[in-house]
Design a protein around this motif. Structure first.
Motif, short mmCIF file in Angstrom:
data_model
loop_
_atom_site.label_atom_id
_atom_site.label_comp_id
_atom_site.label_asym_id
_atom_site.label_seq_id
_atom_site.Cartn_x
_atom_site.Cartn_y
_atom_site.Cartn_z
N ARG A 105 0.84 -1.20 0.00
CA ARG A 105 0.00 0.00 0.00
C ARG A 105 0.87 1.25 0.00
NH1 ARG A 105 -5.31 2.18 0.74
NH2 ARG A 105 -4.86 4.39 0.60
N SER A 106 1.95 1.23 0.75
CA SER A 106 2.87 2.36 0.79
C SER A 106 3.47 2.60 -0.59
CB SER A 106 3.97 2.09 1.81
OG SER A 106 4.93 3.10 1.77
N ARG A 107 3.84 1.53 -1.27
CA ARG A 107 4.36 1.65 -2.64
C ARG A 107 3.30 2.27 -3.55
NH1 ARG A 107 9.23 1.12 -1.42
NH2 ARG A 107 10.06 -0.91 -0.92
N LEU A 108 2.07 1.79 -3.43
CA LEU A 108 1.00 2.31 -4.28
C LEU A 108 0.72 3.78 -3.98
CD1 LEU A 108 -1.41 -0.77 -4.14
CD2 LEU A 108 0.02 -0.05 -6.08
N ASP A 109 0.86 4.17 -2.72
CA ASP A 109 0.68 5.58 -2.35
C ASP A 109 1.76 6.46 -2.99
OD1 ASP A 109 -1.57 4.99 -0.86
OD2 ASP A 109 -0.51 4.96 1.06
N GLN A 110 2.94 5.91 -3.21
CA GLN A 110 4.02 6.65 -3.85
C GLN A 110 3.74 6.91 -5.32
OE1 GLN A 110 7.56 4.32 -3.34
NE2 GLN A 110 7.57 4.52 -1.11
N LEU A 111 2.93 6.05 -5.94
CA LEU A 111 2.73 6.13 -7.38
C LEU A 111 1.95 7.35 -7.84
CD1 LEU A 111 1.99 2.41 -8.30
CD2 LEU A 111 4.11 3.70 -8.63
N ALA A 112 0.95 7.77 -7.09
CA ALA A 112 0.10 8.89 -7.54
C ALA A 112 0.91 10.17 -7.76
CB ALA A 112 -1.05 9.11 -6.57
N PRO A 113 1.74 10.60 -6.81
CA PRO A 113 2.52 11.82 -7.07
C PRO A 113 3.52 11.65 -8.21
CG PRO A 113 2.72 11.15 -4.75
CD PRO A 113 1.90 10.13 -5.44
N ILE A 114 4.07 10.44 -8.34
CA ILE A 114 5.01 10.21 -9.44
C ILE A 114 4.27 10.28 -10.77
CG2 ILE A 114 6.59 8.55 -10.49
CD1 ILE A 114 7.11 7.46 -7.63
N ALA A 115 3.06 9.72 -10.81
CA ALA A 115 2.25 9.78 -12.04
C ALA A 115 1.92 11.23 -12.39
CB ALA A 115 0.97 8.96 -11.87
N ASP A 116 1.64 12.03 -11.36
CA ASP A 116 1.37 13.45 -11.60
C ASP A 116 2.58 14.14 -12.24
OD1 ASP A 116 -1.11 13.09 -10.43
OD2 ASP A 116 -0.51 13.93 -8.49
N GLU A 117 3.77 13.86 -11.68
CA GLU A 117 5.00 14.46 -12.23
C GLU A 117 5.24 14.01 -13.66
OE1 GLU A 117 8.79 14.39 -10.10
OE2 GLU A 117 7.62 13.88 -8.30
N GLU A 118 5.08 12.72 -13.88
CA GLU A 118 5.31 12.17 -15.21
C GLU A 118 4.36 12.79 -16.23
OE1 GLU A 118 5.25 7.82 -17.48
OE2 GLU A 118 4.91 7.91 -15.32
N TYR A 119 3.09 12.86 -15.87
CA TYR A 119 2.10 13.43 -16.79
C TYR A 119 2.36 14.92 -17.03
CZ TYR A 119 -2.28 14.75 -18.93
OH TYR A 119 -3.22 15.25 -19.79
N ALA A 120 2.75 15.64 -15.97
CA ALA A 120 3.05 17.06 -16.12
C ALA A 120 4.22 17.26 -17.10
CB ALA A 120 3.38 17.69 -14.77
N ALA A 121 5.21 16.39 -17.03
CA ALA A 121 6.34 16.49 -17.95
C ALA A 121 5.88 16.23 -19.38
CB ALA A 121 7.44 15.51 -17.55
N TYR A 122 5.05 15.22 -19.56
CA TYR A 122 4.55 14.92 -20.90
C TYR A 122 3.70 16.08 -21.45
CZ TYR A 122 6.06 10.05 -20.50
OH TYR A 122 6.81 8.90 -20.38
#
Length: 181
Positions: A105-122
């Motif tokens: 669950r902790s790993r999955l919680d890390q994914l949302a902010p990373i996805a936001d950063e990745e999408y913002a870069a794209y």
């Protein structure tokens, strides 16, 4: 003579009744073990399978985001992460040791902010930055979650096998007692 006959009948009754009690006790123990299997291991296995599928879906959506780079794919990724979190909570509720589900669950919680950063870069047209975020941050987190899922699966398999062996032993003892009777 009557006394001997009565004693003989009492001994026969005891010889017949004792194995029945032993068999009944074993059947009750078997029933209890089956309930534990159903309520714990089977529910956990089903939830773990769903969590495994959800994490695979997160990986697929994240890869799709790197290819398509649109709002719909990003929203699908965020939704896949949310669903995986829910299954992680389900596993945590039934798994004997909640440490591993909480780590996932902790790993999955890390994914949302990373996805936001990745999408913002794209969105900003910084494809190499988005790809780098994917390779250096998203992929390792998802891979670690997948490794932990495999480990949990092995633990559930071992626990289930142990319970089945124990139950088989109890049934075998009940059969022997019934045959002796």
């Amino acid at each position: 003579m009557r006394a001997r006959l009565a004693i003989g009948l009492a001994i026969i009754a005891i010889v017949l009744i004792v194995p029945l009690f032993i068999a009944r006790k074993a059947m009750n123990a078997l029933h209890e073990e089956l309930l534990v299997l159903r309520d714990n291991e089977v529910k956990t296995s089903v939830s773990l399978g769903n969590l495994r599928d959800a994490v695979a879906d997160v990986r697929a959506r994240e890869v799709a985001l790197g290819v398509v780079r649109d709002d719909t794919t990003y929203r699908e990724l965020v939704e896949a992460i949310r669903i995986a979190r829910g299954w992680s909570d389900s596993v945590s509720a039934t798994f004997m040791d909640s440490t591993m589900p909480k780590a996932i669950r902790s790993r999955l919680d890390q994914l949302a902010p990373i996805a936001d950063e990745e999408y913002a870069a794209y969105r900003a047209g910084q494809i190499s930055v988005g790809d780098s975020i994917s390779d250096r941050h998203m992929d390792p987190v998802i891979s670690e979650a997948e490794r932990q899922l495999k480990s949990m699966g092995r633990q559930i398999d071992q626990l289930t096998a142990t319970r089945v062996e124990k139950t088989e032993g109890q049934v075998s003892e009940a059969q022997e007692a019934a045959l002796a009777g």
